[in-house]
Design a protein around this motif. Sequence first.
Motif, mmCIF file in Angstrom:
data_model
loop_
_atom_site.group_PDB
_atom_site.id
_atom_site.type_symbol
_atom_site.label_atom_id
_atom_site.label_comp_id
_atom_site.label_asym_id
_atom_site.label_seq_id
_atom_site.Cartn_x
_atom_site.Cartn_y
_atom_site.Cartn_z
ATOM 1 N N ALA A 7 26.700 -19.597 -21.404
ATOM 2 C CA ALA A 7 25.403 -18.955 -21.624
ATOM 3 C C ALA A 7 24.812 -18.446 -20.310
ATOM 4 C CB ALA A 7 24.436 -19.940 -22.290
ATOM 5 N N LEU A 8 24.897 -19.261 -19.264
ATOM 6 C CA LEU A 8 24.366 -18.846 -17.972
ATOM 7 C C LEU A 8 25.154 -17.656 -17.420
ATOM 8 C CD1 LEU A 8 22.288 -19.403 -15.772
ATOM 9 C CD2 LEU A 8 23.917 -20.990 -14.736
ATOM 10 N N GLY A 9 26.478 -17.696 -17.587
ATOM 11 C CA GLY A 9 27.307 -16.569 -17.135
ATOM 12 C C GLY A 9 26.941 -15.282 -17.846
ATOM 13 N N LEU A 10 26.684 -15.367 -19.139
ATOM 14 C CA LEU A 10 26.295 -14.176 -19.896
ATOM 15 C C LEU A 10 24.958 -13.622 -19.392
ATOM 16 C CD1 LEU A 10 26.859 -12.230 -22.234
ATOM 17 C CD2 LEU A 10 25.635 -13.831 -23.721
ATOM 18 N N LEU A 11 23.986 -14.513 -19.157
ATOM 19 C CA LEU A 11 22.683 -14.065 -18.655
ATOM 20 C C LEU A 11 22.798 -13.453 -17.257
ATOM 21 C CD1 LEU A 11 20.317 -16.947 -19.825
ATOM 22 C CD2 LEU A 11 20.478 -14.630 -20.731
ATOM 23 N N VAL A 12 23.588 -14.086 -16.390
ATOM 24 C CA VAL A 12 23.752 -13.558 -15.025
ATOM 25 C C VAL A 12 24.467 -12.214 -15.072
ATOM 26 C CG1 VAL A 12 24.889 -13.962 -12.799
ATOM 27 C CG2 VAL A 12 23.644 -15.815 -13.922
ATOM 28 N N PHE A 13 25.478 -12.080 -15.923
ATOM 29 C CA PHE A 13 26.192 -10.809 -16.049
ATOM 30 C C PHE A 13 25.247 -9.708 -16.531
ATOM 31 C CE2 PHE A 13 28.517 -7.635 -18.430
ATOM 32 C CZ PHE A 13 29.501 -7.270 -17.516
ATOM 33 N N LEU A 14 24.441 -10.009 -17.550
ATOM 34 C CA LEU A 14 23.509 -9.005 -18.073
ATOM 35 C C LEU A 14 22.440 -8.635 -17.042
ATOM 36 C CD1 LEU A 14 23.099 -10.243 -21.750
ATOM 37 C CD2 LEU A 14 24.415 -8.271 -20.916
ATOM 38 N N ALA A 15 21.967 -9.605 -16.287
ATOM 39 C CA ALA A 15 20.992 -9.308 -15.234
ATOM 40 C C ALA A 15 21.625 -8.436 -14.154
ATOM 41 C CB ALA A 15 20.448 -10.606 -14.626
ATOM 42 N N GLY A 16 22.856 -8.751 -13.773
ATOM 43 C CA GLY A 16 23.559 -7.930 -12.787
ATOM 44 C C GLY A 16 23.778 -6.520 -13.289
ATOM 45 N N LEU A 17 24.125 -6.392 -14.554
ATOM 46 C CA LEU A 17 24.323 -5.071 -15.158
ATOM 47 C C LEU A 17 23.012 -4.278 -15.172
ATOM 48 C CD1 LEU A 17 26.302 -3.174 -16.628
ATOM 49 C CD2 LEU A 17 25.577 -4.262 -18.771
ATOM 50 N N ALA A 18 21.915 -4.953 -15.470
ATOM 51 C CA ALA A 18 20.607 -4.279 -15.488
ATOM 52 C C ALA A 18 20.222 -3.802 -14.087
ATOM 53 C CB ALA A 18 19.537 -5.222 -16.047
ATOM 54 N N VAL A 19 20.439 -4.643 -13.074
ATOM 55 C CA VAL A 19 20.130 -4.249 -11.694
ATOM 56 C C VAL A 19 21.007 -3.079 -11.282
ATOM 57 C CG1 VAL A 19 20.259 -4.996 -9.279
ATOM 58 C CG2 VAL A 19 19.278 -6.511 -11.000
ATOM 59 N N PHE A 20 22.294 -3.154 -11.607
ATOM 60 C CA PHE A 20 23.241 -2.087 -11.248
ATOM 61 C C PHE A 20 22.831 -0.764 -11.913
ATOM 62 C CE2 PHE A 20 27.138 0.335 -11.599
ATOM 63 C CZ PHE A 20 27.696 0.171 -10.338
ATOM 64 N N ALA A 21 22.536 -0.820 -13.212
ATOM 65 C CA ALA A 21 22.200 0.400 -13.947
ATOM 66 C C ALA A 21 20.871 0.996 -13.480
ATOM 67 C CB ALA A 21 22.149 0.109 -15.442
ATOM 68 N N SER A 22 19.885 0.134 -13.200
ATOM 69 C CA SER A 22 18.570 0.654 -12.810
ATOM 70 C C SER A 22 18.573 1.242 -11.411
ATOM 71 C CB SER A 22 17.507 -0.432 -12.926
ATOM 72 O OG SER A 22 17.743 -1.439 -11.975
ATOM 73 N N SER A 23 19.489 0.812 -10.555
ATOM 74 C CA SER A 23 19.500 1.326 -9.182
ATOM 75 C C SER A 23 20.502 2.456 -8.982
ATOM 76 C CB SER A 23 19.798 0.190 -8.203
ATOM 77 O OG SER A 23 21.067 -0.374 -8.477
ATOM 78 N N TRP A 24 21.193 2.846 -10.016
ATOM 79 C CA TRP A 24 22.235 3.868 -9.904
ATOM 80 C C TRP A 24 21.671 5.202 -9.381
ATOM 81 C CZ3 TRP A 24 27.224 3.630 -9.622
ATOM 82 C CH2 TRP A 24 27.976 4.804 -9.733
ATOM 83 N N GLY A 25 20.475 5.577 -9.782
ATOM 84 C CA GLY A 25 19.922 6.867 -9.407
ATOM 85 C C GLY A 25 19.119 6.883 -8.117
#
Length: 160
Positions: A7-25
């Motif tokens: 569960a923690l891995g899933l949350l950390v992965f999703l948070a990392g994905l959100a940070v990556f996607a939001s900073s792409w531009g």
Amino acid sequence: MKLNDIALGLLVFLAGLAVFASSWGYSTLPNQSYGANTMPLAVGMLGMVTGLALGVQGVVQRRTIGPVPWAQVQRWLRSPRHVLSLVLLMGLGVAYILVAPVIGFLLAAFLVMLPLMRLGGTTWLNAIIVSALTAVILQLIFGRLLMVPLPRGPLSFGWL
């Protein structure tokens, strides 16, 4: 509350994905391959890798020692002081998001750090000095050096 590794891995992965996607531009520095997006992209990728590693560790743990509860309530959640600290931390995060566009990064960062330092037991004088210096240093690093568009406010002038 303690989450199991899956569960923690899933949350950390999703948070990392959100940070990556939001900073792409975010923009890069002129004539450079790095800029405002460099650190958020690196943090996002590290978050996704860490989340995957935690998830794999959780699956291996589940196979070797058997089922682990998805979440467990820890004893510190029964302590009013610790619960108040958690609520204050989350409230200050929300307050920063709401007031930073109005009063600017410098003042908002100072006003968020000051109660956190006092909550940690720091004296008023040390809390004021360290909060002010930290806000100025963060403004210089992110606002000037990395060209991250931080909210400007009444204290944003000249070299700040």
